[in-house]
Design a protein around this motif. Sequence first.
Motif, PDB file in Angstrom:
ATOM      1  N   CYS A 197      39.144 -14.343  21.128  1.00 45.55           N
ATOM      2  CA  CYS A 197      39.367 -13.091  21.873  1.00 45.55           C
ATOM      3  C   CYS A 197      38.390 -12.925  23.031  1.00 45.55           C
ATOM      4  O   CYS A 197      37.188 -13.076  22.870  1.00 45.55           O
ATOM      5  CB  CYS A 197      39.238 -11.905  20.916  1.00 45.55           C
ATOM      6  SG  CYS A 197      39.408 -10.319  21.722  1.00 45.55           S
ATOM      7  N   ILE A 198      38.915 -12.604  24.213  1.00 41.82           N
ATOM      8  CA  ILE A 198      38.053 -12.331  25.362  1.00 41.82           C
ATOM      9  C   ILE A 198      37.996 -10.824  25.668  1.00 41.82           C
ATOM     10  O   ILE A 198      37.585 -10.417  26.752  1.00 41.82           O
ATOM     11  CB  ILE A 198      38.489 -13.121  26.615  1.00 41.82           C
ATOM     12  CG1 ILE A 198      39.951 -12.849  26.968  1.00 41.82           C
ATOM     13  CG2 ILE A 198      38.264 -14.622  26.407  1.00 41.82           C
ATOM     14  CD1 ILE A 198      40.387 -13.457  28.312  1.00 41.82           C
ATOM     15  N   ARG A 199      38.428 -10.003  24.696  1.00 45.04           N
ATOM     16  CA  ARG A 199      38.288  -8.539  24.784  1.00 45.04           C
ATOM     17  C   ARG A 199      38.943  -7.945  26.029  1.00 45.04           C
ATOM     18  O   ARG A 199      38.354  -7.105  26.703  1.00 45.04           O
ATOM     19  CB  ARG A 199      36.815  -8.128  24.784  1.00 45.04           C
ATOM     20  CG  ARG A 199      35.946  -8.826  23.769  1.00 45.04           C
ATOM     21  CD  ARG A 199      35.953  -8.148  22.424  1.00 45.04           C
ATOM     22  NE  ARG A 199      34.949  -8.738  21.567  1.00 45.04           N
ATOM     23  CZ  ARG A 199      35.179  -9.717  20.671  1.00 45.04           C
ATOM     24  NH1 ARG A 199      36.404 -10.196  20.523  1.00 45.04           N
ATOM     25  NH2 ARG A 199      34.211 -10.185  19.937  1.00 45.04           N
ATOM     26  N   CYS A 200      40.155  -8.397  26.296  1.00 45.78           N
ATOM     27  CA  CYS A 200      40.824  -7.884  27.493  1.00 45.78           C
ATOM     28  C   CYS A 200      41.519  -6.559  27.199  1.00 45.78           C
ATOM     29  O   CYS A 200      41.817  -5.797  28.095  1.00 45.78           O
ATOM     30  CB  CYS A 200      41.839  -8.896  27.994  1.00 45.78           C
ATOM     31  SG  CYS A 200      43.285  -9.020  26.928  1.00 45.78           S
ATOM     32  N   SER A 201      41.822  -6.329  25.944  1.00 46.87           N
ATOM     33  CA  SER A 201      42.467  -5.100  25.459  1.00 46.87           C
ATOM     34  C   SER A 201      43.961  -5.023  25.762  1.00 46.87           C
ATOM     35  O   SER A 201      44.578  -3.998  25.527  1.00 46.87           O
ATOM     36  CB  SER A 201      41.755  -3.831  25.934  1.00 46.87           C
ATOM     37  OG  SER A 201      42.050  -3.558  27.275  1.00 46.87           O
ATOM     38  N   ALA A 202      44.563  -6.089  26.222  1.00 50.09           N
ATOM     39  CA  ALA A 202      46.011  -6.053  26.478  1.00 50.09           C
ATOM     40  C   ALA A 202      46.791  -5.753  25.193  1.00 50.09           C
ATOM     41  O   ALA A 202      47.810  -5.062  25.222  1.00 50.09           O
ATOM     42  CB  ALA A 202      46.471  -7.384  27.072  1.00 50.09           C
ATOM     43  N   CYS A 203      46.298  -6.265  24.074  1.00 53.51           N
ATOM     44  CA  CYS A 203      47.041  -6.055  22.827  1.00 53.51           C
ATOM     45  C   CYS A 203      47.044  -4.582  22.406  1.00 53.51           C
ATOM     46  O   CYS A 203      47.982  -4.111  21.766  1.00 53.51           O
ATOM     47  CB  CYS A 203      46.497  -6.946  21.711  1.00 53.51           C
ATOM     48  SG  CYS A 203      44.747  -6.744  21.347  1.00 53.51           S
ATOM     49  N   ILE A 239      43.624  -6.366  17.746  1.00 52.03           N
ATOM     50  CA  ILE A 239      42.499  -7.285  17.576  1.00 52.03           C
ATOM     51  C   ILE A 239      41.512  -6.718  16.561  1.00 52.03           C
ATOM     52  O   ILE A 239      40.955  -7.442  15.733  1.00 52.03           O
ATOM     53  CB  ILE A 239      41.805  -7.618  18.926  1.00 52.03           C
ATOM     54  CG1 ILE A 239      40.653  -8.610  18.725  1.00 52.03           C
ATOM     55  CG2 ILE A 239      41.292  -6.393  19.651  1.00 52.03           C
ATOM     56  CD1 ILE A 239      41.038  -9.932  18.088  1.00 52.03           C
ATOM     57  N   CYS A 265      48.695 -11.677  24.661  1.00 50.35           N
ATOM     58  CA  CYS A 265      47.312 -12.166  24.510  1.00 50.35           C
ATOM     59  C   CYS A 265      47.057 -13.373  25.420  1.00 50.35           C
ATOM     60  O   CYS A 265      47.724 -14.388  25.323  1.00 50.35           O
ATOM     61  CB  CYS A 265      47.039 -12.539  23.062  1.00 50.35           C
ATOM     62  SG  CYS A 265      45.362 -13.195  22.832  1.00 50.35           S
ATOM     63  N   PRO A 266      46.056 -13.287  26.314  1.00 55.12           N
ATOM     64  CA  PRO A 266      45.812 -14.371  27.268  1.00 55.12           C
ATOM     65  C   PRO A 266      45.207 -15.615  26.631  1.00 55.12           C
ATOM     66  O   PRO A 266      45.066 -16.638  27.304  1.00 55.12           O
ATOM     67  CB  PRO A 266      44.841 -13.746  28.270  1.00 55.12           C
ATOM     68  CG  PRO A 266      44.144 -12.684  27.512  1.00 55.12           C
ATOM     69  CD  PRO A 266      45.140 -12.150  26.522  1.00 55.12           C
ATOM     70  N   VAL A 267      44.818 -15.540  25.357  1.00 58.62           N
ATOM     71  CA  VAL A 267      44.358 -16.743  24.672  1.00 58.62           C
ATOM     72  C   VAL A 267      45.232 -17.033  23.453  1.00 58.62           C
ATOM     73  O   VAL A 267      44.840 -17.773  22.552  1.00 58.62           O
ATOM     74  CB  VAL A 267      42.868 -16.656  24.271  1.00 58.62           C
ATOM     75  CG1 VAL A 267      41.971 -16.859  25.486  1.00 58.62           C
ATOM     76  CG2 VAL A 267      42.552 -15.325  23.616  1.00 58.62           C
ATOM     77  N   ILE A 305      46.259 -15.583  20.716  1.00 61.96           N
ATOM     78  CA  ILE A 305      45.890 -15.373  19.315  1.00 61.96           C
ATOM     79  C   ILE A 305      47.120 -14.869  18.565  1.00 61.96           C
ATOM     80  O   ILE A 305      47.750 -13.897  18.978  1.00 61.96           O
ATOM     81  CB  ILE A 305      44.744 -14.341  19.189  1.00 61.96           C
ATOM     82  CG1 ILE A 305      43.506 -14.848  19.924  1.00 61.96           C
ATOM     83  CG2 ILE A 305      44.433 -14.061  17.716  1.00 61.96           C
ATOM     84  CD1 ILE A 305      42.380 -13.844  19.994  1.00 61.96           C
ATOM     85  N   ILE A 365      48.124 -12.834  16.292  1.00 61.52           N
ATOM     86  CA  ILE A 365      47.610 -11.713  15.500  1.00 61.52           C
ATOM     87  C   ILE A 365      48.487 -11.449  14.267  1.00 61.52           C
ATOM     88  O   ILE A 365      47.953 -11.266  13.168  1.00 61.52           O
ATOM     89  CB  ILE A 365      47.437 -10.458  16.393  1.00 61.52           C
ATOM     90  CG1 ILE A 365      46.355 -10.732  17.445  1.00 61.52           C
ATOM     91  CG2 ILE A 365      47.076  -9.229  15.566  1.00 61.52           C
ATOM     92  CD1 ILE A 365      46.132  -9.623  18.448  1.00 61.52           C
TER      93      ILE A 365
HETATM   94  S1  SF4 Z   1      45.083  -9.485  23.880  1.00 61.44           S
HETATM   95 FE1  SF4 Z   1      44.039 -11.235  22.898  1.00 61.44          FE
HETATM   96  S2  SF4 Z   1      42.178 -11.555  24.126  1.00 61.44           S
HETATM   97 FE2  SF4 Z   1      42.977  -9.538  24.665  1.00 61.44          FE
HETATM   98  S3  SF4 Z   1      41.862  -8.109  23.321  1.00 61.44           S
HETATM   99 FE3  SF4 Z   1      43.779  -8.603  22.300  1.00 61.44          FE
HETATM  100  S4  SF4 Z   1      43.280 -10.355  20.989  1.00 61.44           S
HETATM  101 FE4  SF4 Z   1      41.607 -10.172  22.478  1.00 61.44          FE
END
Ligand code: SF4
Lengths: 215, 499
Positions: free
Chosen positions: B319-325, B348, B381-383, B385, B387
């Motif tokens: 997670c890069i903490r982008c908060s998109a999720c 997340i 999620c840009p990486v 994950i 979830i």
């Molecule tokens: S979308 Fe992915 S990278 Fe962004 S906060 Fe949620 S889990 Fe982390």
Amino acid sequence: MSGRDRVLGRVRRALADVPADDLAYETAVDRGYAREHGGRTVEETVDLLAENLADYRAIVHRCTEDEVSDLLMRLYAERGSETVLVPPELPPHWLAAADPVRIHDRAVSTPHQLDRVDSVITGCALAIAETGTIVLDGSPDQGRRRITLVPDHHVCVVRVPGQVVASVPQALERLAPLRPLTWISGPSATSDIELDRVEGVHGPRTLEVVLMSGA
Amino acid sequence: MSGGTFVGMPAFPAAAREAVGDTTLRANLRHATHTIRNKRARAVAELSDWDLLREAGKQIKDHTLRHLDRYLVQLEESVERAGGTVHWACDAEEANRIVADLVRATGETEVVKVKSMATQEIGLNEALEAEGIRAYETDLAELIVQLGRDRPSHILVPAIHRNRGEIRDIFRKEMADWGRPAPDGLTDTPTELAEAARLHLREKFLRAKVGISGANFMVAETGTLVVVESEGNGRMCLTLPETLISVVGIEKVVPGWRDLEVFLQTLPRSSTAERMNPYTSMWTGTTDQDGPNAFHLVLLDNGRTDTLADEVGRQALRCIRCSACLNVCPVYERAGGHAYGSVYPGPIGAILSPQLRGTGSDIDASLPYASSLCGACYEVCPVAIDIPEVLVHLRERVVQGGEATRGGNRVMLKPAKGHAAERAAMRAAGLAFARPGALRAGQRLASRTRRLHPRTLPGPGRAWSASRDLPEVPVEPFRDWWQRTRGDGSGGTTEGNAQ
Ligand code: SF4
């Protein structure tokens, strides 16, 4: 046992299931993503930079090297700036016509002293067209990081097209990691209050970018 | 709040139910999440190679995690070579102690802070206060939260639950206690509120001797730290003080300089939906007469190695903490961040918090149920994950117990007591199912369930399925499947039916 040994020990135990012949870094990542997005001529790249800077509410000017000193004089006059911070090796002719008192970037200046200066002028390391970003790397025509942070008005001169790259990957290739880097895309902004964008909380509230082409 | 559990937090279902009844909160959240969500889709669409960048981001993070020991040691060498000092902290207490000692050694009793999830997670402000050190949050939203004696509710917009009228009232009432008072006649226009914050905080920046930050990325190869922000408060904290202390989770390391080219494209577009955030600062150790002359990096474990030990769950560390999720999650949209009882809210948070903290408490045991499994979080999620996959995995463990790593040791977890977990599940589900639109993306779960092809239902459904044969699950809308497998036709679609 030190914190270091404990953390590293835990990491190693946690990874006990990882096969020994795992891929090396060079092959572990597929770098097939684009080095830049869309084919553009040099001119179009500069236009895109101007467009994206303006989209993020920087004020964009264009001039030739011969016109830069008149342009800067006009910008400071319009704003009523009486003092301007100057990095150690700013090309002197940029400010040849400008009226404001030059304040030099000196290590002994306190933040409070910088706070009383009206404007700052710098060059840059490069600018990124796709994102509308200027990057400063502390070179002598840019000065210490704080001088572009504390005054409320920043004028940054970008030499076009030489200092313009298309994309983030191209920018990183040209930057030196060991220098302190500041990437600036538009003036300071916040969207913390009901997501309304407001310019300037802590950084300069006005960013003017001069795209300067050779004479 | 050591360990990051908000003291006295009710478990997710209770907190969520309360939040759902709060109409101001829901209106603010809805406006905010939908605005960011739509803008994000446009920002992502500008990059034709988004999927490749997403895959590269995933691969970089996976590779790093699989060799984390090597990259951490390399990072340490690089930072020290550049004039920094590296400290290692196993848990919150150790990290807080290290930071407090470093601050005390400077003789200062005030620090300025740039917003950092890691320092929130370890409760640093409270720990410093206990030592007589006052920590000033300098991000506008964090300032609002701190002055309002409140908790952040969103990774990116921590005061998303406050509207402008509330913010004005907080500023008028509280600013004087913390420094420069709010200007007379302060109205609730965003410009005036931002100006009040600027004046209030500038005073602190200009005199600060110690700054505390987190970091978005650390580059092992060069020792470079990266902070991505908008307001300039980050730059203030990173460059004006004489001493800089950065507290960073060990999962934030990336191997090489070029890896930043991936994340500096995906992070801003995923989080604030911008091509690039207004400011990004990168520094490597200390630089002569430019910025702090002392730099300390505190590498934080605090449950991360426990998470790393879990083969399914370790992907949460990408997670890069982008908060998109958060912004796409139908449960988050209705419940708000506080319901998660954790500094990491939303999808997340539902997978990260129970892994970092264990599933011992009611709140942590209920978090894996704080989702409709609709899969929207995975899509954005840009990486990449997965979830939903981790949620199902954690649910299983809450209900069935099983092997896990806690504090670096392998332990057997007992199944959650009674039917608490099941009730939690049903109520959390009820939130989403009360709104049909939330379930349109349900096919993903249907196919996922087919892949898992459970003989027993995962999670709390297990008790139910233990005495029945599960039918083969066809690809069909999730809601139909849910109603059919729930069997009684009531489908558990309202909270009242939740068992
Ligand atoms: S979308 Fe992915 S990278 Fe962004 S906060 Fe949620 S889990 Fe982390």
